[in-house]
Design an enzyme around this catalytic site. Structure first.
Site, PDB file in Angstrom:
ATOM      1  N   ASP A   9      21.931  33.721  71.766  1.00  0.00           N
ATOM      2  CA  ASP A   9      22.507  35.058  71.783  1.00  0.00           C
ATOM      3  C   ASP A   9      23.001  35.292  73.226  1.00  0.00           C
ATOM      4  O   ASP A   9      22.614  34.557  74.139  1.00  0.00           O
ATOM      5  CB  ASP A   9      21.409  36.062  71.395  1.00  0.00           C
ATOM      6  CG  ASP A   9      21.862  37.480  71.535  1.00  0.00           C
ATOM      7  OD1 ASP A   9      22.981  37.797  71.090  1.00  0.00           O
ATOM      8  OD2 ASP A   9      21.109  38.297  72.107  1.00  0.00           O
ATOM      9  N   LEU A  10      23.843  36.273  73.427  1.00  0.00           N
ATOM     10  CA  LEU A  10      24.381  36.511  74.777  1.00  0.00           C
ATOM     11  C   LEU A  10      23.659  37.658  75.497  1.00  0.00           C
ATOM     12  O   LEU A  10      22.913  37.452  76.460  1.00  0.00           O
ATOM     13  CB  LEU A  10      25.882  36.829  74.691  1.00  0.00           C
ATOM     14  CG  LEU A  10      26.559  37.184  76.005  1.00  0.00           C
ATOM     15  CD1 LEU A  10      26.678  35.971  76.912  1.00  0.00           C
ATOM     16  CD2 LEU A  10      27.945  37.788  75.753  1.00  0.00           C
ATOM     17  N   ASP A  11      23.891  38.883  74.966  1.00  0.00           N
ATOM     18  CA  ASP A  11      23.364  40.076  75.635  1.00  0.00           C
ATOM     19  C   ASP A  11      21.825  40.081  75.573  1.00  0.00           C
ATOM     20  O   ASP A  11      21.251  40.065  74.495  1.00  0.00           O
ATOM     21  CB  ASP A  11      23.898  41.337  74.945  1.00  0.00           C
ATOM     22  CG  ASP A  11      25.417  41.454  75.057  1.00  0.00           C
ATOM     23  OD1 ASP A  11      25.936  41.303  76.167  1.00  0.00           O
ATOM     24  OD2 ASP A  11      26.081  41.686  74.026  1.00  0.00           O
ATOM     25  N   THR A  17      23.174  42.595  79.923  1.00  0.00           N
ATOM     26  CA  THR A  17      24.262  43.561  79.793  1.00  0.00           C
ATOM     27  C   THR A  17      23.818  44.852  79.118  1.00  0.00           C
ATOM     28  O   THR A  17      24.599  45.796  79.038  1.00  0.00           O
ATOM     29  CB  THR A  17      25.420  42.942  78.981  1.00  0.00           C
ATOM     30  OG1 THR A  17      24.826  42.129  77.983  1.00  0.00           O
ATOM     31  CG2 THR A  17      26.323  42.103  79.846  1.00  0.00           C
ATOM     32  N   LYS A  45      20.021  47.185  70.480  1.00  0.00           N
ATOM     33  CA  LYS A  45      20.094  45.765  70.854  1.00  0.00           C
ATOM     34  C   LYS A  45      20.438  44.922  69.632  1.00  0.00           C
ATOM     35  O   LYS A  45      19.788  45.028  68.595  1.00  0.00           O
ATOM     36  CB  LYS A  45      18.761  45.296  71.439  1.00  0.00           C
ATOM     37  CG  LYS A  45      18.598  45.679  72.881  1.00  0.00           C
ATOM     38  CD  LYS A  45      17.378  45.021  73.498  1.00  0.00           C
ATOM     39  CE  LYS A  45      17.265  45.389  74.958  1.00  0.00           C
ATOM     40  NZ  LYS A  45      15.983  44.968  75.521  1.00  0.00           N
ATOM     41  N   GLY A  46      21.443  44.086  69.774  1.00  0.00           N
ATOM     42  CA  GLY A  46      21.848  43.201  68.671  1.00  0.00           C
ATOM     43  C   GLY A  46      22.680  43.899  67.607  1.00  0.00           C
ATOM     44  O   GLY A  46      23.185  43.269  66.698  1.00  0.00           O
ATOM     45  N   ARG A  49      29.072  47.131  67.536  1.00  0.00           N
ATOM     46  CA  ARG A  49      29.644  48.333  68.164  1.00  0.00           C
ATOM     47  C   ARG A  49      29.795  49.469  67.153  1.00  0.00           C
ATOM     48  O   ARG A  49      29.422  50.606  67.421  1.00  0.00           O
ATOM     49  CB  ARG A  49      30.987  47.988  68.795  1.00  0.00           C
ATOM     50  CG  ARG A  49      31.391  48.938  69.895  1.00  0.00           C
ATOM     51  CD  ARG A  49      32.761  48.581  70.445  1.00  0.00           C
ATOM     52  NE  ARG A  49      32.860  47.203  70.896  1.00  0.00           N
ATOM     53  CZ  ARG A  49      34.009  46.572  71.118  1.00  0.00           C
ATOM     54  NH1 ARG A  49      35.155  47.188  70.948  1.00  0.00           N
ATOM     55  NH2 ARG A  49      34.013  45.316  71.521  1.00  0.00           N
ATOM     56  N   SER A 114      26.683  35.442  69.090  1.00  0.00           N
ATOM     57  CA  SER A 114      26.555  36.812  69.602  1.00  0.00           C
ATOM     58  C   SER A 114      27.305  37.819  68.744  1.00  0.00           C
ATOM     59  O   SER A 114      28.322  37.490  68.141  1.00  0.00           O
ATOM     60  CB  SER A 114      27.126  36.856  71.025  1.00  0.00           C
ATOM     61  OG  SER A 114      27.333  38.176  71.442  1.00  0.00           O
ATOM     62  N   ALA A 115      26.808  39.051  68.718  1.00  0.00           N
ATOM     63  CA  ALA A 115      27.479  40.131  67.991  1.00  0.00           C
ATOM     64  C   ALA A 115      28.636  40.712  68.803  1.00  0.00           C
ATOM     65  O   ALA A 115      29.480  41.437  68.281  1.00  0.00           O
ATOM     66  CB  ALA A 115      26.473  41.242  67.693  1.00  0.00           C
ATOM     67  N   SER A 116      28.691  40.358  70.077  1.00  0.00           N
ATOM     68  CA  SER A 116      29.668  40.994  70.971  1.00  0.00           C
ATOM     69  C   SER A 116      31.079  40.458  70.779  1.00  0.00           C
ATOM     70  O   SER A 116      31.285  39.259  70.616  1.00  0.00           O
ATOM     71  CB  SER A 116      29.248  40.782  72.423  1.00  0.00           C
ATOM     72  OG  SER A 116      30.269  41.241  73.281  1.00  0.00           O
ATOM     73  N   ASN A 118      33.056  40.854  73.213  1.00  0.00           N
ATOM     74  CA  ASN A 118      33.421  40.612  74.614  1.00  0.00           C
ATOM     75  C   ASN A 118      32.767  39.339  75.155  1.00  0.00           C
ATOM     76  O   ASN A 118      32.706  39.140  76.373  1.00  0.00           O
ATOM     77  CB  ASN A 118      32.982  41.800  75.478  1.00  0.00           C
ATOM     78  CG  ASN A 118      33.690  43.086  75.081  1.00  0.00           C
ATOM     79  OD1 ASN A 118      34.917  43.141  75.095  1.00  0.00           O
ATOM     80  ND2 ASN A 118      32.946  44.121  74.717  1.00  0.00           N
ATOM     81  N   LYS A 145      24.233  40.970  62.409  1.00  0.00           N
ATOM     82  CA  LYS A 145      22.802  40.677  62.361  1.00  0.00           C
ATOM     83  C   LYS A 145      22.078  41.922  61.851  1.00  0.00           C
ATOM     84  O   LYS A 145      22.505  43.015  62.219  1.00  0.00           O
ATOM     85  CB  LYS A 145      22.274  40.317  63.761  1.00  0.00           C
ATOM     86  CG  LYS A 145      22.917  39.078  64.381  1.00  0.00           C
ATOM     87  CD  LYS A 145      22.542  38.973  65.863  1.00  0.00           C
ATOM     88  CE  LYS A 145      23.304  37.848  66.539  1.00  0.00           C
ATOM     89  NZ  LYS A 145      23.077  37.758  67.985  1.00  0.00           N
ATOM     90  N   GLU A 169      16.859  34.515  70.924  1.00  0.00           N
ATOM     91  CA  GLU A 169      17.252  35.904  70.613  1.00  0.00           C
ATOM     92  C   GLU A 169      16.358  36.924  71.297  1.00  0.00           C
ATOM     93  O   GLU A 169      15.155  36.703  71.414  1.00  0.00           O
ATOM     94  CB  GLU A 169      17.111  36.136  69.102  1.00  0.00           C
ATOM     95  CG  GLU A 169      18.397  36.151  68.338  1.00  0.00           C
ATOM     96  CD  GLU A 169      19.327  37.307  68.681  1.00  0.00           C
ATOM     97  OE1 GLU A 169      18.901  38.261  69.348  1.00  0.00           O
ATOM     98  OE2 GLU A 169      20.504  37.237  68.296  1.00  0.00           O
ATOM     99  N   ASP A 170      16.927  38.042  71.717  1.00  0.00           N
ATOM    100  CA  ASP A 170      16.099  39.108  72.298  1.00  0.00           C
ATOM    101  C   ASP A 170      15.980  40.311  71.364  1.00  0.00           C
ATOM    102  O   ASP A 170      15.265  41.258  71.684  1.00  0.00           O
ATOM    103  CB  ASP A 170      16.682  39.589  73.641  1.00  0.00           C
ATOM    104  CG  ASP A 170      17.952  40.387  73.435  1.00  0.00           C
ATOM    105  OD1 ASP A 170      18.811  39.933  72.654  1.00  0.00           O
ATOM    106  OD2 ASP A 170      18.076  41.472  74.039  1.00  0.00           O
TER     107      ASP A 170
HETATM  108  C1  BG6 Z   1      25.178  42.836  71.081  1.00  0.00           C
HETATM  109  C2  BG6 Z   1      24.505  43.889  71.933  1.00  0.00           C
HETATM  110  O1  BG6 Z   1      24.989  41.571  71.643  1.00  0.00           O
HETATM  111  O2  BG6 Z   1      26.592  43.091  70.991  1.00  0.00           O
HETATM  112  C3  BG6 Z   1      24.808  45.274  71.368  1.00  0.00           C
HETATM  113  O3  BG6 Z   1      23.105  43.660  71.945  1.00  0.00           O
HETATM  114  C4  BG6 Z   1      26.325  45.471  71.268  1.00  0.00           C
HETATM  115  O4  BG6 Z   1      24.223  46.254  72.198  1.00  0.00           O
HETATM  116  C5  BG6 Z   1      26.932  44.362  70.426  1.00  0.00           C
HETATM  117  O5  BG6 Z   1      26.627  46.732  70.681  1.00  0.00           O
HETATM  118  C6  BG6 Z   1      28.453  44.464  70.331  1.00  0.00           C
HETATM  119  O6  BG6 Z   1      28.994  44.243  71.606  1.00  0.00           O
HETATM  120  P1  BG6 Z   1      30.484  44.563  72.044  1.00  0.00           P
HETATM  121  O7  BG6 Z   1      30.609  43.892  73.389  1.00  0.00           O
HETATM  122  O8  BG6 Z   1      31.390  43.925  71.024  1.00  0.00           O
HETATM  123  O9  BG6 Z   1      30.648  46.026  72.087  1.00  0.00           O
HETATM  124 MG    MG Z   2      20.869  40.286  72.398  1.00  0.00          MG
END
Ligand code: BG6
Ligand code: MG
Length: 218
Positions: A9-11, A17, A45-46, A49, A114-116, A118, A145, A169-170
């Site tokens: 996982d990233l964040d 972050t 967390k996880g 958005r 990762s769910a992000s 970014n 997730k 994973e966190d």
């Molecule tokens: C997860 C974070 O990794 O990504 C969440 O733990 C975040 O807090 C989610 O909302 C989505 O991230 P992003 O960067 O696409 O807004």
């Molecule tokens: Mg995370």
């Protein structure tokens, strides 16, 4: 050579972050008269958005139009990106490079899960993008997730069987996703929170290379 799939996982696992997500959500919540606490941030967390904003609106008892919803999502991300722009490799969590380098030395395939949305720019900022054989992030999935989709796609990219994948994973949702995917889950964080994980460490400084080697040999 034995090969396992290592999925990170990233964040909260590679970089901290969560503090930037907090600042950006807090600012956004304030702009629509909603109070936003650190405890609530923990619950995001996880969480994707879209789902995060839905939760914040529910906590604040607010309903808004779809157009407004989209505008707020954009605003939050712009604010978040202004923090990301200042990131560098000092923000990599302790001993993450040590583990990644050990895996690379042992020729183990590595993916991000990762769910992000970014994820790529963040990995570029902290100079870790080249360590990954595959990047699977919020742009690649339709189910967030605890749905295992992100990890299933990662395993496919790495060409490793699900039961031979190991996930770091966190978040509770992430640990549940890994368990549902029939992968080995390693929780990074608090035992009280991540008790569903197969193994739990407070951070990577607690993980010895010998533990990683045991996972490879399994
Ligand atoms: C997860 C974070 O990794 O990504 C969440 O733990 C975040 O807090 C989610 O909302 C989505 O991230 P992003 O960067 O696409 O807004
Ligand atoms: Mg995370």
């Amino acid at each position: 050579m034995n090969k396992k799939g290592f999925i990170f996982d990233l964040d909260g696992v590679i970089v901290d972050t969560a503090k930037y997500h907090f600042l950006a959500w807090k600012e956004l919540a304030k702009s629509i008269d909603i109070d936003f606490t650190h405890e609530q941030n923990e619950q995001l967390k996880g969480v994707s958005r879209v789902k995060s904003l839905e939760k914040i609106l529910a906590w604040g008892n607010k309903t808004i139009s779809e157009t407004q919803f989209k505008a707020l999502m954009l605003k939050k991300n712009e604010e978040y990106l202004s923090y990301i722009a200042k990131m560098d490799d000092k923000e990599i969590l302790p001993d993450v490079p040590k583990i990644l380098n050990y895996l690379i030395q042992k020729e183990q395939p590595i993916s991000l899960g990762s769910a992000s949305k970014n994820a790529r720019p963040i990995l570029e900022k902290v100079n870790l993008l080249s360590k990954f054989n595959a990047i699977v992030d919020g742009n690649d999935v339709s189910n967030a997730k605890p749905d295992p989709e992100v990890f299933l796609i990662a395993a496919k990219h790495l060409n490793i069987k699900l039961e031979n994948c190991i996930v770091f994973e966190d978040s509770v949702a992430g640990v549940q996703a890994a368990n549902t995917a029939n992968m080995i889950s390693i929780g990074i964080g608090k035992k009280e929170v991540l008790h569903e994980a197969d193994y739990i460490f407070s951070d990577f400084t607690e993980i010895e290379n010998s533990f990683i080697q045991e996972l490879i040999n399994r």
